[in-house]
Design an enzyme around this catalytic site. Structure first.
Site, PDB file in Angstrom:
ATOM      1  N   GLY A 187       1.124  -1.355  -0.036  1.00  0.00           N
ATOM      2  CA  GLY A 187      -0.165  -0.086  -0.369  1.00  0.00           C
ATOM      3  C   GLY A 187       1.254   1.457   0.124  1.00  0.00           C
ATOM      4  O   GLY A 187       1.949   1.262   0.298  1.00  0.00           O
ATOM      5  N   ASP A 199       0.241   0.415   9.184  1.00  0.00           N
ATOM      6  CA  ASP A 199      -0.353  -1.031  10.486  1.00  0.00           C
ATOM      7  C   ASP A 199       1.906  -0.440  11.525  1.00  0.00           C
ATOM      8  O   ASP A 199       1.080  -1.040  13.015  1.00  0.00           O
ATOM      9  CB  ASP A 199      -0.259  -2.113   9.995  1.00  0.00           C
ATOM     10  N   GLY A 220      -4.922  -1.604  10.360  1.00  0.00           N
ATOM     11  CA  GLY A 220      -3.947  -2.750  11.028  1.00  0.00           C
ATOM     12  C   GLY A 220      -5.458  -4.068  11.521  1.00  0.00           C
ATOM     13  O   GLY A 220      -6.509  -4.778  12.395  1.00  0.00           O
ATOM     14  N   ARG A 221      -4.853  -4.822  10.345  1.00  0.00           N
ATOM     15  CA  ARG A 221      -5.043  -6.371  10.277  1.00  0.00           C
ATOM     16  C   ARG A 221      -4.545  -7.524  10.980  1.00  0.00           C
ATOM     17  O   ARG A 221      -5.317  -8.045  11.398  1.00  0.00           O
ATOM     18  CB  ARG A 221      -3.804  -6.814   9.104  1.00  0.00           C
ATOM     19  N   GLU A 249      -9.198  -2.625  11.960  1.00  0.00           N
ATOM     20  CA  GLU A 249      -9.853  -2.945  10.799  1.00  0.00           C
ATOM     21  C   GLU A 249      -9.779  -5.106  10.754  1.00  0.00           C
ATOM     22  O   GLU A 249     -10.597  -5.258  10.471  1.00  0.00           O
ATOM     23  CB  GLU A 249      -9.423  -2.820   9.201  1.00  0.00           C
TER      24      GLU A 249
END
Length: 402
Positions: free
Chosen positions: A18, A161, A204-205, A257
């Site tokens: 990203g 993140d 924030g995976r 997320e």
């Protein structure tokens, strides 16, 4: 002064994954320093995709795959957001048959293909001596693979993140936190005007740093993060109490997320996965908003409380970098060149406890970096936990103990 008449070698640079604010300043820092030290710099376009799409033919049009960088080019882009080299989520070691470049399809016909031999040949064709990938743990994990193949790699960490292992800081994180604070404060007026819950879905995976830091800064009452499965009734009860205490009758929660309900799993935008096996996250903020509204009556004398629900997404990813994401990329780029001048490679440039340093690159694949729930997250209060700030690093819980 460096002898620029004799070329010392060629340095390749790319950005993967990203986009974040701070990538162009990093590219600029590497290029300016490298040129002045007597190197040529080639920018690989579209991340690792450009490295596999190159046609090793002087007559071929490779303008979409790489470009030679000059001071004029990088100065023009260096103060802007995004990446002028563009990006992708390509992993050359696992390329699907349909994604194999046309000129290689006769050679690679398996369902999944390892195009690393082509990457190595392409970099050799360009004369690249060192490769500087800028990315998160996915992009950099392929940098580890190249290093294992004997190629000289010096990597720079970037991700909103802030979850690349081995470093306290990744390019893009500060701007993300800054924007999250600003945009949450903007929406406070609407939440207060209508006496509602404000639910903000943030990046924030697997790691909840982008929810934790703004909450610690006072922008939200509560936050829910991927590292701890939360009970929605408990969250609702807390937010109702927060709302009651607030003279403007609203309360705020930041939702990572990748956050998950008790007994639940991550919520995905769709089932399609990228080259690293990740499906696109999205929708947990919508679900949390609905659950809060449904449950709120239980703690609000039978009356439901409406929600303002906002997914920040690309709003914190686009645009210009803040001060930290202007300075750190400059320092990271120069540190990368310091290593190259010392012929050191297989390294990741890092910030540790406020000081620039470097660590072995394979730290990227050897561990995970997430919020230490026991030390920094109060599971009863659903918010950051802290007792003393003495001798803590700048962003408190983002420190890497590696």
């Amino acid at each position: 002064m460096a002898n620029i008449n004799k070329i010392k070698g060629v340095i390749g640079i790319l950005t993967g994954g990203g986009d974040v604010p701070g990538l162009n300043p990093a590219i600029r820092a590497v290029t300016i320093r490298a040129l002045r030290e007597g190197y040529k710099v080639v920018g690989i376009r579209h991340g690792w995709a450009g490295a596999i799409d190159i046609m090793r033919d002087d007559k071929a049009d490779n303008s979409d795959n790489f470009q030679w960088l000059t001071e004029e080019v990088v100065n023009r882009a260096g103060r802007t957001g995004g990446t002028f080299l563009h990006s992708s989520r390509t992993r050359p070691s696992t390329v699907s048959r349909k994604s194999v470049p046309a000129h290689l399809q006769e050679q690679y016909q398996a369902d999944t293909n390892d195009l690393t031999p082509e990457v190595l040949k392409n970099l050799a064709w360009l004369g690249v001596d060192y490769m500087i990938p800028i990315g998160g743990d996915d992009t950099l994990s392929y940098g580890v693979r190249l290093a294992q193949e004997g190629f000289k790699v010096v990597a720079i960490p970037k991700t909103m993140d802030n979850d690349v292992p081995g470093t306290d800081y990744c390019i893009g994180f500060s701007t993300c936190v800054t924007r999250t604070i600003a945009m949450t404060n903007i929406l406070r007026t609407s939440a207060g005007s209508h006496e509602r819950f404000l639910v903000m879905e943030v990046f924030g995976r697997y790691a909840g740093f982008t929810a934790m830091l703004p909450t610690m800064a006072g922008v939200a009452n509560r936050c829910v993060i991927p590292e701890y499965r939360f009970n929605v009734e408990h969250l609702t009860e807390l937010l109702v109490a927060d709302r009651f205490k607030n003279p403007s009758k609203y309360s705020v929660v930041l939702v990572s997320e990748g956050a998950m309900f008790e007994g639940g799993e991550m919520i995905f935008h769709n089932a399609e996965k990228d080259a690293y096996g990740h499906a696109k996250l999205g929708g947990i903020g919508d679900v949390v908003s609905e659950k809060l509204k449904e449950t709120s009556a239980k703690f609000n004398n039978g009356k439901k409380i409406e929600c303002i629900n906002q997914k920040l997404g690309y709003l914190v990813r686009g645009g210009d970098p803040d001060a930290i994401d202007s300075v750190v990329p400059m320092a990271y780029g120069n540190l990368a060149l310091d290593l190259i001048l010392q012929n050191l490679h297989g390294r990741l440039v890092v910030l540790k406890n406020g000081r620039y340093d470097h660590v072995p690159l394979d730290v990227v694949t050897s561990t995970k970096k997430v919020v230490d729930v026991g030390r920094f997250y109060n599971t009863e209060r659903l918010r950051p936990h802290y007792k003393s700030f003495e001798m803590k690093p700048l962003f408190i819980m983002t420190s890497s103990d590696l």
